[in-house]
Design a protein around this motif. Structure first.
Motif, PDB file in Angstrom:
ATOM      1  N   CYS A   1       0.811  -1.222   0.000  1.00 14.94           N
ATOM      2  CA  CYS A   1       0.000   0.000   0.000  1.00 14.94           C
ATOM      3  C   CYS A   1       0.841   1.266   0.000  1.00 14.94           C
ATOM      4  O   CYS A   1       0.421   2.311  -0.482  1.00 14.94           O
ATOM      5  CB  CYS A   1      -0.923   0.040   1.215  1.00 14.94           C
ATOM      6  SG  CYS A   1      -2.176  -1.238   1.199  1.00 14.94           S
TER       7      CYS A   1
ATOM      8  N   ALA B   1      -7.084   3.504  12.532  1.00 21.40           N
ATOM      9  CA  ALA B   1      -8.276   4.342  12.396  1.00 21.40           C
ATOM     10  C   ALA B   1      -8.488   5.192  13.640  1.00 21.40           C
ATOM     11  O   ALA B   1      -9.096   6.262  13.578  1.00 21.40           O
ATOM     12  CB  ALA B   1      -9.494   3.477  12.118  1.00 21.40           C
TER      13      ALA B   1
ATOM     14  N   GLY C   1     -10.902   7.263   9.570  1.00 14.93           N
ATOM     15  CA  GLY C   1     -11.119   7.034   8.145  1.00 14.93           C
ATOM     16  C   GLY C   1     -10.023   6.227   7.489  1.00 14.93           C
ATOM     17  O   GLY C   1     -10.146   5.826   6.338  1.00 14.93           O
ATOM     18  N   SER C   2      -8.938   5.954   8.211  1.00 14.92           N
ATOM     19  CA  SER C   2      -7.843   5.184   7.620  1.00 14.92           C
ATOM     20  C   SER C   2      -8.291   3.746   7.379  1.00 14.92           C
ATOM     21  O   SER C   2      -8.953   3.140   8.217  1.00 14.92           O
ATOM     22  CB  SER C   2      -6.635   5.190   8.556  1.00 14.92           C
ATOM     23  OG  SER C   2      -5.686   4.259   8.092  1.00 14.92           O
ATOM     24  N   SER C   3      -7.928   3.193   6.226  1.00 12.19           N
ATOM     25  CA  SER C   3      -8.329   1.819   5.926  1.00 12.19           C
ATOM     26  C   SER C   3      -7.200   0.843   6.222  1.00 12.19           C
ATOM     27  O   SER C   3      -7.257  -0.322   5.880  1.00 12.19           O
ATOM     28  CB  SER C   3      -8.739   1.707   4.455  1.00 12.19           C
ATOM     29  OG  SER C   3      -7.671   2.109   3.642  1.00 12.19           O
TER      30      SER C   3
END
Lengths: 175, 545
Positions: free
Chosen positions: B389, B423, B428-430
């Motif tokens: 990622c 998060a 909102g972090s995936s």
């Protein structure tokens, strides 16, 4: 190799289409080889090497000794990336303090052909001895063939210490 | 347009005769039997041109002194655009040239093309083979890494054994006392100043002789009409050249030419091996010992060369069909078996550690400056697949932010919080939470804090053995008592430069019972699984001084 076959060699005994095919194939293959060697070679010679080591800021001297409007030539040692080496060498800079206390450091080469210029105390300007380019205190070209103002070092000031970074070219003057 | 071109052509022809000369060259008569088996000479000449071209380019960025050679070559490999490709072409081109020159020779030998009146063509050809080998010998020293240095030590010692000429040869090679600046200058001078013009001259003579006598005909050609060199044979030569070039280019791109560590005359553990095409000589040498050694090192090779030169005078029979030259075929087969057997024996008796250098210095080696903790961090970064990622290469973007630019703005504490609950820290972090212990997360954070756009790629090419070693080092808490790259506590000695001070077996034995080998040592004994021991020792031996 670029010769078109002469009419005087009919004993080839090959139909013309096959001769043409051979000629095209030969030239095509050589074009591929020349390109495969030539393009990387051009990159090898012309694209600048990746500088993974950066020129850092170095301490050039004490600016408390500067009086406004009187340039001073400071000598200092700096590490310069030179191909595969990092060399420690003596460099100089002409440092000027302006009335508003800003400090500018000029690279010591004339922007014309790289001669070392000096400060003319009597006439209060910089003069290059090679082709008589004249620069004002703020680095602008006043006379002579120099194409752009004096190049400047990036500067940082910490207390009274002047730190110099890489030299940056000043874009050509529009007068 | 066409008329102007013809006018220019006529002018050049009248003043220089060049177009006519090219015509004459291309429309040379060749025997009816000419074909694919005669392409090797052209390919060899093409490869010589490739070597000259890539060699000149390399010389543009190379400093031929022991002090600078290694660093300038590393500069070519790691910083200059297409530098790795140029070196690859030059390195593999050398090997390929040997192969093609030998194939050319075998073809001429099998067909008996050296027979009257072509004896001198053959003899000049043998000289060209010797020159090709001389390039290999002199070029071997130029990278000035351990392989180059130790290989040349052996070469000059062999030259010294030559009967009568030995001491003069050594002096000529500048290797009288030891390999140093003089040897280097001589080898470089020979490689780039003496050999290329000599080769060009001999190729000129060789080609002149081929043209003078014509391409050797096969029996039966006399009754068939001759053909022209252009276009059919030129096309065959060109296709063969293209195949050779394609193979060479692929090898230069795909097969890495290693660069070992800087030449170290004090390295007692180094096992030198010559280039593959000299392995058979190396193995021959082993068959002789004591006073007979000179037989293997110089007498036999000397006799072999003499025999090769005299081939046209030994076999003076009339030309016969290649299929009936069974004796010649038997000689080639025997030579191939002998060469193959000796080479295989040499390869099989080479200890595994001499075959593969642990560290490839042709890559940036910034990773060597990492502390063990940071290096273990690289390990966790890889094990957790963070790179799927977070891209570390410039210009590409992943799902997550570019860590080379953002990580240094954070603190270790923030990062560890973030690893545990992404998060929670950044709504909102995936990103999934990382399942590692606190100390492991600390280690990962240490690596990320060190990351910047300049070192990201160099850190991501850290070799696996170093990471495995650093993980063991971290897990066993070695840094509680030892310093590596400035990190750790100095109770015991610093481990940098260990390879210079100790042998592998000493270090392995030392783990078993430290006070036995270093009296007064307070280090406890360590028992490692074999795999961990190997990784740890290999890692420790790779530490810079």
């Amino acid at each position: 190799m670029d010769q078109t076959p002469r009419a005087s060699s009919p004993q080839q005994g090959l139909p013309p289409t096959r001769r043409n095919f051979s000629a095209i194939a030969i030239h095509g293959i050589w074009a591929v080889i020349v390109a495969a060697l030539g393009l990387p070679a051009a990159g090898y010679l012309l694209i600048p090497a990746k500088f993974r080591r950066k020129n850092d800021f170095v301490e050039a001297g004490d600016i408390s000794q500067l009086s406004p409007q009187a340039p001073l030539e400071l000598a200092f040692r700096r590490n310069r990336v030179d191909g595969w080496r990092v060399v420690s060498e003596k460099s100089t800079a002409w440092v000027v303090k302006f009335p508003d206390n800003s400090v500018v450091a000029y690279a010591p080469q004339c922007t014309h052909l790289g001669c070392a210029y000096h400060w003319d105390q009597r006439r209060t300007h910089f003069v290059c001895p090679c082709h008589n380019s004249v620069f004002s205190l703020d680095g602008k070209v006043q006379e002579g063939p120099a194409p752009r103002p004096l190049d400047r070092y990036q500067t940082k000031i910490e207390g009274n210490k002047l730190l110099l970074g890489p030299v940056q070219q000043t874009p050509s003057q529009t007068v | 347009m066409k008329r102007q071109l013809k006018a220019i052509n006529d002018w050049v022809d009248h003043r220089t005769g060049l177009p006519t000369a090219i015509q004459t060259f291309l429309y040379e008569d060749i025997p009816a039997s000419a074909g694919w088996h005669q392409v090797f000479g052209s390919v060899a000449m093409f490869l010589f041109l490739i070597q000259a071209f890539t060699g000149a380019l390399l010389a543009f960025n190379y400093a031929p002194t022991p002090g600078d050679a290694y660093n300038s070559l590393r500069y070519i490999l790691t910083e200059v655009t297409a530098g790795r490709l140029m070196r690859g072409l030059h390195h593999w081109g050398a090997s390929m040239m040997i192969v093609v020159v030998v194939l050319h020779m075998v073809q001429v030998f099998l067909y008996g093309a050296y027979k009257k009146p072509r004896e001198t063509t053959w003899m000049v050809g043998v000289l060209l083979l010797l020159l090709t080998l001389a390039y290999g010998l002199t070029g071997y020293l130029l990278p000035w890494d351990n392989r180059a240095y130790w290989g040349t030590v052996v070469t000059t010692r062999i030259a010294a054994q030559a009967p009568l000429l030995g001491s003069y040869l050594t002096r000529l090679l500048g290797g009288e006392d030891s390999i140093g600046v003089v040897t280097f200058a001589r080898f470089f001078g020979m490689h780039v100043l003496l050999l290329p013009p000599a080769t060009a001259l001999l190729i000129g003579i060789h080609v002149y002789l081929v043209r003078k006598h014509g391409v050797a005909p096969a029996p039966g050609d006399e009754v068939l009409p001759t053909r022209k060199f252009y276009p059919q044979q030129v096309l065959k030569d060109t296709v063969a050249i293209f195949i050779a070039f394609a193979i060479l280019f692929l090898m230069a791109v795909a097969v890495r030419v290693p660069l070992e560590q800087l030449a170290d005359p004090t390295d007692t553990s180094y096992i030198p091996r010559p280039e593959w095409y000299f392995l058979f000589l190396f193995q021959t040498l082993k068959l002789f010992s004591g006073p007979l050694e000179v037989v293997g090192s110089t007498v036999l090779p000397g006799l072999a060369v003499l025999l090769l030169i005299l081939v046209p005078f030994i076999d003076r029979s009339a030309m016969i069909k290649v299929t009936r030259r069974t004796f010649a075929a038997a000689v080639v087969l025997l030579a191939a078996i002998g060469w193959g057997g000796l080479t295989a024996a040499a390869v099989l008796t080479t200890p595994p550690e001499a075959r593969q250098a642990a560290i490839d210095y042709s890559e940036p080696t910034e990773w060597m400056q990492l502390s063990p903790e940071e290096m273990a961090g690289v390990g966790y970064f890889r094990a957790e697949n963070c790179a799927s990622c977070h891209s570390l290469t410039e210009g590409t973007t992943g799902i997550g932010p570019d860590l080379t630019r953002t990580a240094s703005h954070r603190t270790a504490a923030w990062m560890i919080q973030h690893f545990k609950s992404p998060a929670g820290v950044r709504p909102g972090s995936s990103m999934p939470p990382i399942q590692l212990s606190d100390s492991q997360l600390n280690t990962l954070a240490a690596f990320l804090l060190k990351l910047n756009p300049d070192n990201a790629t160099t850190l991501s090419n850290t070799p696996d053995f170093a990471i495995q070693g650093a993980l063991v080092y971290q897990a066993r808490g070695c840094s509680d008592c030892h310093v590596v790259n400035g990190a750790g506590t100095e109770v015991g000695p610093s481990l940098n430069g260990l390879a210079k001070r100790r042998t592998r077996s000493w270090v392995e034995e030392h783990f078993d019972d430290p006070p036995k080998l270093s009296p007064g040592s307070v280090m406890p004994a360590y028992k490692f699984p074999q795999k961990d021991l190997d990784s740890l020792v290999t890692y420790l031996f790779s530490l810079p001084e």
